[in-house]
Write a protein that holds these residues in place. Structure first.
Motif, PDB file in Angstrom:
ATOM      1  N   VAL A  84      44.034  -8.736  23.680  1.00 39.25           N
ATOM      2  CA  VAL A  84      42.904  -9.279  23.915  1.00 39.25           C
ATOM      3  C   VAL A  84      42.416  -9.988  22.525  1.00 39.25           C
ATOM      4  CG1 VAL A  84      40.438  -8.689  24.252  1.00 39.25           C
ATOM      5  CG2 VAL A  84      42.441  -7.517  25.567  1.00 39.25           C
ATOM      6  N   GLU A  85      42.403  -9.529  21.507  1.00 38.28           N
ATOM      7  CA  GLU A  85      42.103 -10.150  20.218  1.00 38.28           C
ATOM      8  C   GLU A  85      42.791 -11.425  20.005  1.00 38.28           C
ATOM      9  OE1 GLU A  85      43.247  -6.874  20.188  1.00 38.28           O
ATOM     10  OE2 GLU A  85      41.520  -5.931  20.025  1.00 38.28           O
ATOM     11  N   GLU A  86      44.289 -11.487  20.372  1.00 37.77           N
ATOM     12  CA  GLU A  86      44.840 -12.711  20.134  1.00 37.77           C
ATOM     13  C   GLU A  86      44.311 -13.778  21.271  1.00 37.77           C
ATOM     14  OE1 GLU A  86      48.898 -11.395  20.953  1.00 37.77           O
ATOM     15  OE2 GLU A  86      49.263 -10.972  18.858  1.00 37.77           O
ATOM     16  N   LYS A  87      44.260 -13.070  22.251  1.00 32.28           N
ATOM     17  CA  LYS A  87      43.672 -14.181  23.348  1.00 32.28           C
ATOM     18  C   LYS A  87      42.322 -14.680  23.039  1.00 32.28           C
ATOM     19  CE  LYS A  87      43.755 -15.884  27.438  1.00 32.28           C
ATOM     20  NZ  LYS A  87      44.660 -17.217  27.590  1.00 32.28           N
ATOM     21  N   ILE A  88      41.305 -13.869  22.427  1.00 34.87           N
ATOM     22  CA  ILE A  88      39.960 -14.283  21.889  1.00 34.87           C
ATOM     23  C   ILE A  88      40.142 -15.467  20.963  1.00 34.87           C
ATOM     24  CG2 ILE A  88      37.853 -13.700  20.835  1.00 34.87           C
ATOM     25  CD1 ILE A  88      37.940 -11.064  22.185  1.00 34.87           C
ATOM     26  N   SER A  89      41.194 -15.150  19.976  1.00 28.69           N
ATOM     27  CA  SER A  89      41.413 -16.002  18.852  1.00 28.69           C
ATOM     28  C   SER A  89      41.821 -17.187  19.421  1.00 28.69           C
ATOM     29  CB  SER A  89      42.586 -15.343  17.934  1.00 28.69           C
ATOM     30  OG  SER A  89      42.699 -16.187  17.050  1.00 28.69           O
ATOM     31  N   SER A  90      42.611 -17.195  20.370  1.00 37.95           N
ATOM     32  CA  SER A  90      43.245 -18.623  20.741  1.00 37.95           C
ATOM     33  C   SER A  90      42.202 -19.299  21.527  1.00 37.95           C
ATOM     34  CB  SER A  90      44.380 -18.204  21.902  1.00 37.95           C
ATOM     35  OG  SER A  90      44.853 -19.222  22.606  1.00 37.95           O
ATOM     36  N   LEU A  91      41.560 -18.523  22.276  1.00 40.27           N
ATOM     37  CA  LEU A  91      40.229 -19.153  22.919  1.00 40.27           C
ATOM     38  C   LEU A  91      39.318 -20.010  21.931  1.00 40.27           C
ATOM     39  CD1 LEU A  91      39.608 -16.945  25.864  1.00 40.27           C
ATOM     40  CD2 LEU A  91      40.489 -19.332  26.030  1.00 40.27           C
ATOM     41  N   LYS A  92      39.019 -19.338  20.807  1.00 38.33           N
ATOM     42  CA  LYS A  92      38.320 -19.540  19.863  1.00 38.33           C
ATOM     43  C   LYS A  92      38.687 -20.856  18.999  1.00 38.33           C
ATOM     44  CE  LYS A  92      35.573 -15.589  18.469  1.00 38.33           C
ATOM     45  NZ  LYS A  92      35.347 -14.559  17.131  1.00 38.33           N
ATOM     46  N   ALA A  93      40.147 -21.017  19.100  1.00 38.73           N
ATOM     47  CA  ALA A  93      40.867 -22.074  18.361  1.00 38.73           C
ATOM     48  C   ALA A  93      40.439 -23.355  19.177  1.00 38.73           C
ATOM     49  CB  ALA A  93      42.042 -21.806  17.934  1.00 38.73           C
ATOM     50  N   LYS A  94      40.884 -23.123  20.871  1.00 36.00           N
ATOM     51  CA  LYS A  94      40.825 -24.397  21.557  1.00 36.00           C
ATOM     52  C   LYS A  94      39.495 -24.778  21.384  1.00 36.00           C
ATOM     53  CE  LYS A  94      44.554 -22.564  24.453  1.00 36.00           C
ATOM     54  NZ  LYS A  94      45.077 -22.312  25.809  1.00 36.00           N
ATOM     55  N   ARG A  95      38.393 -23.852  21.566  1.00 41.34           N
ATOM     56  CA  ARG A  95      37.088 -24.255  21.584  1.00 41.34           C
ATOM     57  C   ARG A  95      36.546 -25.047  20.222  1.00 41.34           C
ATOM     58  NH1 ARG A  95      32.244 -22.340  19.571  1.00 41.34           N
ATOM     59  NH2 ARG A  95      30.311 -22.731  20.759  1.00 41.34           N
ATOM     60  N   ALA A  96      37.134 -24.536  19.262  1.00 41.78           N
ATOM     61  CA  ALA A  96      36.940 -25.555  17.922  1.00 41.78           C
ATOM     62  C   ALA A  96      37.373 -26.936  18.165  1.00 41.78           C
ATOM     63  CB  ALA A  96      37.491 -24.661  16.885  1.00 41.78           C
ATOM     64  N   TYR A 156      34.964 -22.196  27.485  1.00 38.82           N
ATOM     65  CA  TYR A 156      35.697 -21.396  26.414  1.00 38.82           C
ATOM     66  C   TYR A 156      34.741 -20.343  26.004  1.00 38.82           C
ATOM     67  CZ  TYR A 156      39.997 -24.274  26.802  1.00 38.82           C
ATOM     68  OH  TYR A 156      41.266 -24.374  27.209  1.00 38.82           O
ATOM     69  N   GLN A 157      33.548 -20.680  25.672  1.00 40.10           N
ATOM     70  CA  GLN A 157      32.678 -19.832  25.136  1.00 40.10           C
ATOM     71  C   GLN A 157      32.251 -18.603  26.171  1.00 40.10           C
ATOM     72  OE1 GLN A 157      31.505 -19.387  22.054  1.00 40.10           O
ATOM     73  NE2 GLN A 157      30.458 -17.671  22.388  1.00 40.10           N
ATOM     74  N   LYS A 158      32.089 -18.923  27.255  1.00 38.32           N
ATOM     75  CA  LYS A 158      31.948 -17.843  28.481  1.00 38.32           C
ATOM     76  C   LYS A 158      33.125 -16.858  28.373  1.00 38.32           C
ATOM     77  CE  LYS A 158      28.723 -20.442  31.238  1.00 38.32           C
ATOM     78  NZ  LYS A 158      28.441 -20.962  32.733  1.00 38.32           N
ATOM     79  N   ALA A 159      34.340 -17.526  28.423  1.00 37.72           N
ATOM     80  CA  ALA A 159      35.512 -16.661  28.543  1.00 37.72           C
ATOM     81  C   ALA A 159      35.506 -15.942  27.199  1.00 37.72           C
ATOM     82  CB  ALA A 159      36.679 -17.658  28.705  1.00 37.72           C
ATOM     83  N   ILE A 160      35.277 -16.338  26.207  1.00 40.21           N
ATOM     84  CA  ILE A 160      35.080 -15.403  25.290  1.00 40.21           C
ATOM     85  C   ILE A 160      34.329 -14.323  24.968  1.00 40.21           C
ATOM     86  CG2 ILE A 160      34.705 -15.416  22.719  1.00 40.21           C
ATOM     87  CD1 ILE A 160      35.866 -18.431  22.625  1.00 40.21           C
ATOM     88  N   GLU A 161      33.035 -14.396  25.567  1.00 37.66           N
ATOM     89  CA  GLU A 161      32.079 -13.487  25.637  1.00 37.66           C
ATOM     90  C   GLU A 161      32.630 -12.510  26.779  1.00 37.66           C
ATOM     91  OE1 GLU A 161      28.572 -15.690  26.615  1.00 37.66           O
ATOM     92  OE2 GLU A 161      28.379 -16.464  24.338  1.00 37.66           O
ATOM     93  N   LEU A 162      33.198 -12.817  27.705  1.00 35.65           N
ATOM     94  CA  LEU A 162      33.583 -11.951  28.946  1.00 35.65           C
ATOM     95  C   LEU A 162      34.657 -11.002  28.348  1.00 35.65           C
ATOM     96  CD1 LEU A 162      33.692 -14.482  32.043  1.00 35.65           C
ATOM     97  CD2 LEU A 162      32.049 -12.340  31.393  1.00 35.65           C
ATOM     98  N   LEU A 163      35.613 -11.375  27.275  1.00 39.21           N
ATOM     99  CA  LEU A 163      36.723 -10.750  26.940  1.00 39.21           C
ATOM    100  C   LEU A 163      36.279  -9.734  25.795  1.00 39.21           C
ATOM    101  CD1 LEU A 163      39.673 -13.295  26.385  1.00 39.21           C
ATOM    102  CD2 LEU A 163      39.357 -11.332  28.041  1.00 39.21           C
ATOM    103  N   LYS A 164      35.144 -10.139  25.169  1.00 38.79           N
ATOM    104  CA  LYS A 164      34.632  -9.006  24.146  1.00 38.79           C
ATOM    105  C   LYS A 164      34.136  -7.696  24.702  1.00 38.79           C
ATOM    106  CE  LYS A 164      33.578 -12.323  20.633  1.00 38.79           C
ATOM    107  NZ  LYS A 164      32.336 -12.855  19.642  1.00 38.79           N
TER     108      LYS A 164
END
Length: 75
Positions: A3-15, A67-75
């Motif tokens: 999950v942490e890797e997925k969140i990191s990946s989503l954050k990178a894509k969002r950035a 992407y931000q919504k997906a990140i929040e859902l994964l947290k």
């Protein structure tokens, strides 16, 4: 993928998407400044800029929001 890797990946894509949106915004601002003093009336120039901004940058911002919504859902 954890999950942490997925969140990191989503954050990178969002950035990356936000960076592209920022570049496009700067490009459109430069174009708008170059058009100032043109033969078209100011209101017409502003409307044209707004339309181009939402056509180019709007979808990028929408995608970044998803992407931000997906990140929040994964947290």
């Amino acid at each position: 993928m954890t999950v942490e890797e997925k969140i990191s990946s989503l954050k990178a894509k969002r950035a990356n998407i936000l960076g592209r949106a920022q570049k496009q915004t700067r490009k459109l601002e430069r174009e708008f400044k170059n058009e100032m003093g043109g033969k078209r009336p100011l209101m017409e120039q502003v409307k044209s800029f707004g339309g181009r901004y939402y056509a180019v940058v709007g979808p990028l911002l929408k995608q970044a929001k998803e992407y931000q919504k997906a990140i929040e859902l994964l947290k």
